[in-house]
Structure formats: C-alpha cells, structure tokens
Write a protein that holds these residues in place. Structure first.
Motif, PDB file in Angstrom:
ATOM      1  N   VAL A 111       0.547  -0.994  -0.340  1.00  0.00           N
ATOM      2  CA  VAL A 111       0.628  -0.330   0.047  1.00  0.00           C
ATOM      3  C   VAL A 111       0.804   1.149  -0.146  1.00  0.00           C
ATOM      4  CG1 VAL A 111      -1.940   1.178   1.121  1.00  0.00           C
ATOM      5  CG2 VAL A 111      -1.627  -1.202   1.054  1.00  0.00           C
ATOM      6  N   TYR A 163      -8.906  12.397  -0.406  1.00  0.00           N
ATOM      7  CA  TYR A 163      -8.812  11.406  -1.108  1.00  0.00           C
ATOM      8  C   TYR A 163      -7.291  11.395  -2.300  1.00  0.00           C
ATOM      9  CZ  TYR A 163     -12.983  10.423   0.847  1.00  0.00           C
ATOM     10  OH  TYR A 163     -14.046  10.061   2.202  1.00  0.00           O
ATOM     11  N   ALA A 205      -5.843   4.505   4.019  1.00  0.00           N
ATOM     12  CA  ALA A 205      -5.274   3.680   3.243  1.00  0.00           C
ATOM     13  C   ALA A 205      -6.651   2.840   3.881  1.00  0.00           C
ATOM     14  CB  ALA A 205      -4.316   3.035   2.843  1.00  0.00           C
ATOM     15  N   ASP A 206      -7.503   3.461   2.849  1.00  0.00           N
ATOM     16  CA  ASP A 206      -8.793   2.084   2.985  1.00  0.00           C
ATOM     17  C   ASP A 206      -9.333   2.440   4.054  1.00  0.00           C
ATOM     18  OD1 ASP A 206      -8.218   0.701   0.791  1.00  0.00           O
ATOM     19  OD2 ASP A 206      -6.263  -0.598   1.961  1.00  0.00           O
ATOM     20  N   THR A 207      -9.423   3.932   4.666  1.00  0.00           N
ATOM     21  CA  THR A 207     -10.831   4.542   5.802  1.00  0.00           C
ATOM     22  C   THR A 207     -10.712   5.755   4.776  1.00  0.00           C
ATOM     23  OG1 THR A 207      -8.835   3.304   7.472  1.00  0.00           O
ATOM     24  CG2 THR A 207     -11.052   4.765   8.078  1.00  0.00           C
TER      25      THR A 207
END
Length: 205
Positions: free
Chosen positions: A33, A125, A116-118
């Motif tokens: 990531v 973003y 990331a991913d939250t």
C-alpha cells in the motif's frame, strides 16, 4: 458547540491540484500500500518530496531511491519526530491502530492526512488522474468506488487525443496575444473555444 450542517447531495469534495514538489510529504508504511501511494505521487510529479518510514521497507520501494531525487526513507518504526516539518501525511501501515495513533499526532500539528482504505479518517483522497501533457483531469467517486474511478480514467485516456497538449499550447499563445482586461480576454477565448464544443457535437452526430 456543534454547528448544524447543510444536507449535501452528491460529491461534496473540493478538488485541488497540489504542487507536491513544494510540499513535504510523509508516507508511513513500507509494504504494497505504501508503494501504491508513492507510485501515485511520483506518477504525477517525479520531483515530489517524499519521506517514507516503514518497519520493513520492500525492495520495490528501496529501488525508487535511485530514480527519484527527492525520495528518502527510514527502515524503522514511526517516531513522533517524523512529523517534523511535514505538511501532508499518507498513512499506509497494516495496523489500523497505528494509523489512528499517527493521525491523531498529525492532526495536532494541522497536517493533512490520508489513511489508506479508511475514508472517514481522511482529509483528502487520492483520486485517479488522466494526463495529456499539461492537461490533467482528476476523478473522484467520494471514496465510494476507486475501481470505477480507475475504469473511467482508462476511458478518458482513450477518448482524449494525444495532440491535446498541442491545443493547449496554441490556446496559450492566443491568450498571450489578446488585448484588453481579464473579462475581455475571457470573452474572446470563449469565442475561440466554442468551436471545440461544436466539433464534438458534429463527431457524435
């Protein structure tokens, strides 16, 4: 005191384009990531100033040190001092607890944070972008579907002609040659570019 909010339909994000070669960027996380984040940064600007910290830094990330002049990294756990002089932080560790702890420290310093991913913990973003020379188009789904943003980017990359940048350069020359105040220049440029819309309609008819 809590403030009331106006109900907003659709995507409420405000799009901006950052000069990341003039900002100090921190990425925390040396795995896949983290690699994804810095790859996106360098894709947009190879002169981005990126500092990465990771307990374990992948060989793919280490290889970037030779390619990008403003990239540096530390292979160790995050320390509070890593936030010194940082303006934007991207948190990409595999521990949500760690990401949350670093985010709290960063927010105390008024640092913009992406986790990331939250989506709920993000100030911004990393959207998909399409680049044709000096033209850059940002795509956002408000965090709903990065996959759709990726596919739509691919569509735009195919639709926009390769000579788009030539058009932009020619329009700049026209703009530089125009006389009058700002309002008058806008009127003249609107007349010049009106043919682009007509050309598009003709192509679809």
């Amino acid at each position: 005191m809590s403030k009331s909010k106006i109900a907003v339909s659709g995507n409420p994000l405000f799009p901006v384009f950052l000069k990341i070669d003039q900002l100090q960027l921190l990425v925390v996380g040396g795995g896949y990531v983290g690699l994804e984040k810095i790859t996106a940064l360098f894709k947009n600007n190879p002169n981005a100033q990126v500092y990465l910290v990771g307990t374990t830094v992948s060989s793919d990330i280490k290889a970037l040190i030779k390619k990008y002049p403003n990239f540096r990294y530390k292979e160790r756990s995050f320390k509070k001092k890593d936030l010194r002089n940082i303006e934007v932080a991207l948190l990409a560790t595999d521990s949500q607890k760690t990401n949350l702890r670093i985010r709290k420290l960063a927010k105390k310093k008024n640092i913009l944070v992406n986790v990331a991913d939250t989506p709920d913990l993000c100030d911004f973003y990393l959207g998909s972008t399409v680049k044709k020379g000096n033209l850059k188009v940002g795509i956002s789904t408000n965090g709903k579907s990065p996959t759709f943003a990726k596919r739509f980017r691919e569509v735009l990359e195919e639709v926009l002609p390769e000579d788009t940048d030539d058009l932009l350069q020619n329009l700049k020359k026209i703009r530089d040659s125009l006389k009058g105040d700002f309002g008058e220049k806008i009127k003249q440029l609107n007349k010049v570019t009106a043919s682009l819309k007509q050309s598009d309609q003709d192509n679809r008819s």
